[in-house]
Design an enzyme around this catalytic site. Structure first.
Site, PDB file in Angstrom:
ATOM      1  N   GLY A  49       0.841  -1.195   0.000  1.00 23.93           N
ATOM      2  CA  GLY A  49       0.000   0.000   0.000  1.00 23.93           C
ATOM      3  C   GLY A  49       0.871   1.239   0.000  1.00 23.93           C
ATOM      4  N   GLN A  54       2.889   9.999   1.167  1.00 23.25           N
ATOM      5  CA  GLN A  54       4.174   9.301   1.236  1.00 23.25           C
ATOM      6  C   GLN A  54       5.075   9.598   0.042  1.00 23.25           C
ATOM      7  OE1 GLN A  54       2.214   5.269   2.164  1.00 23.25           O
ATOM      8  NE2 GLN A  54       4.143   5.204   3.286  1.00 23.25           N
ATOM      9  N   CYS A 100       5.946   0.208   7.606  1.00 27.90           N
ATOM     10  CA  CYS A 100       5.548   1.368   6.808  1.00 27.90           C
ATOM     11  C   CYS A 100       6.738   1.835   5.985  1.00 27.90           C
ATOM     12  CB  CYS A 100       5.087   2.492   7.745  1.00 27.90           C
ATOM     13  SG  CYS A 100       4.587   3.976   6.861  1.00 27.90           S
ATOM     14  N   LEU A 101       6.497   2.061   4.690  1.00 30.44           N
ATOM     15  CA  LEU A 101       7.589   2.495   3.804  1.00 30.44           C
ATOM     16  C   LEU A 101       8.156   3.844   4.227  1.00 30.44           C
ATOM     17  CD1 LEU A 101       6.069   1.499   0.331  1.00 30.44           C
ATOM     18  CD2 LEU A 101       7.862   0.294   1.598  1.00 30.44           C
ATOM     19  N   HIS A 142      -4.496   1.407   7.556  1.00 29.15           N
ATOM     20  CA  HIS A 142      -3.163   2.032   7.604  1.00 29.15           C
ATOM     21  C   HIS A 142      -3.062   3.141   6.544  1.00 29.15           C
ATOM     22  CE1 HIS A 142       1.408   1.597   8.064  1.00 29.15           C
ATOM     23  NE2 HIS A 142       1.284   2.344   6.978  1.00 29.15           N
ATOM     24  N   GLU A 143      -3.504   2.844   5.322  1.00 27.59           N
ATOM     25  CA  GLU A 143      -3.371   3.825   4.227  1.00 27.59           C
ATOM     26  C   GLU A 143      -4.332   5.007   4.424  1.00 27.59           C
ATOM     27  OE1 GLU A 143      -0.802   3.578   2.524  1.00 27.59           O
ATOM     28  OE2 GLU A 143      -0.390   1.500   3.038  1.00 27.59           O
ATOM     29  N   HIS A 146      -2.944   7.433   6.692  1.00 26.63           N
ATOM     30  CA  HIS A 146      -1.938   8.300   6.053  1.00 26.63           C
ATOM     31  C   HIS A 146      -2.566   9.567   5.462  1.00 26.63           C
ATOM     32  CE1 HIS A 146       2.022   6.530   6.255  1.00 26.63           C
ATOM     33  NE2 HIS A 146       1.613   5.357   5.808  1.00 26.63           N
TER      34      HIS A 146
HETATM   35 ZN    ZN Z   1       2.596   3.574   5.934  1.00 25.41          ZN
END
Ligand code: ZN
Length: 188
Positions: A49, A54, A100-101, A142-143, A146
Site C-alpha cells: 500500500g 508518502q 511502513c515504507l 493504515h493507508e 496516512h
Molecule cells: Zn505507511
C-alpha cells in the site's frame, strides 16, 4: 510511468506525512499519472500500500495491491485505487505487527478492525464501496490513516526496531530493549 521518492520520517520534508491531506476534486490526466506513478513506486519498494502523502503529495489518494486469496501469495493480485476514502463501517479488533515504507527499520503493534467497508471514488470519480477483511482491512486502515496525517507509530501499542540477524532474517526487537537506544535515552 515514473518512480517517485518516498518521504520518510525524519527527513526535512516529512511534515507532509503529519498533516491531513486535501480532498481530490479533479479526476483528469494529472490524477491518472499520479496513480500510475504511485503504483510503480509501490511495486518497486516493494509494498502492499502507498498513500499520496508518502510521495510528497498532500491529497487523499492511496493505492493498494494484495493477493486475492490471503492464504495463497501466488494468487492473482487485486489493485485498489482509492480517492477521498472513508471508512463507513468497521467490526472486530485484532493487534498485528505492521511496517511502513515511510518509517524504515521500525515495526509497530497496532490494534485494527478486522472488517471494514470503505467508501471512495475511483480514478474517474465514480463512487465505489469495498469490503475488506483481516490483513487487507488492516492495509486499508493504515493507508486511510496516512491521508489524515496519522502514522502507525501514533497508534502503536509497542514499537520494534527491525534488526538483521546473522542468517539474514529480520528480527523485531522491542524498542525499549534496544541497548543503544536505551543509552541515548538515559544520556538525554
Ligand atoms: Zn505507511
Amino acid at each position: 510511468m515514473a518512480l517517485m521518492r518516498i518521504v520518510t520520517v525524519g527527513e526535512p520534508d516529512d511534515e507532509v506525512l503529519l498533516k491531513p491531506a486535501a480532498r481530490v476534486r479533479e479526476f483528469g490526466p494529472e490524477l491518472h499519472k499520479l496513480l500510475d506513478d504511485m503504483l510503480e513506486t509501490m511495486r518497486e519498494a516493494p509494498g502492499v500500500g502507498l498513500a499520496a502523502p508518502q510521495v510528497g503529495v498532500s491529497q487523499r489518494i492511496a493505492v493498494i495491491e494484495y493477493p486475492e486469496d490471503e492464504e495463497d501469495p501466488e494468487s492473482p493480485k487485486v489493485l485498489y485505487e482509492i480517492i477521498n476514502p472513508e471508512i463507513i463501517k468497521k467490526k472486530g479488533s485484532e493487534v498485528g505487527q505492521e511496517g511502513c515504507l515511510s518509517i524504515p527499520g521500525l515495526a509497530a503493534d497496532v490494534e485494527r478492525a478486522t472488517f471494514v467497508v470503505v467508501k471512495a471514488q475511483d480514478r474517474h470519480g465514480k463512487e465505489v464501496r469495498i469490503k475488506a477483511y483481516d490483513w487487507l482491512a488492516r492495509i486499508f486502515q493504515h493507508e486511510i490513516d496516512h491521508v489524515h496525517g496519522v502514522l502507525m507509530t501514533d497508534r502503536a501499542e509497542q514499537i520494534y526496531k527491525l534488526v538483521k540477524t546473522k542468517e539474514g532474517e529480520l528480527e523485531a526487537i522491542p524498542l525499549d530493549e534496544v541497548p543503544a537506544l536505551r543509552r541515548v535515552a538515559s544520556a538525554s
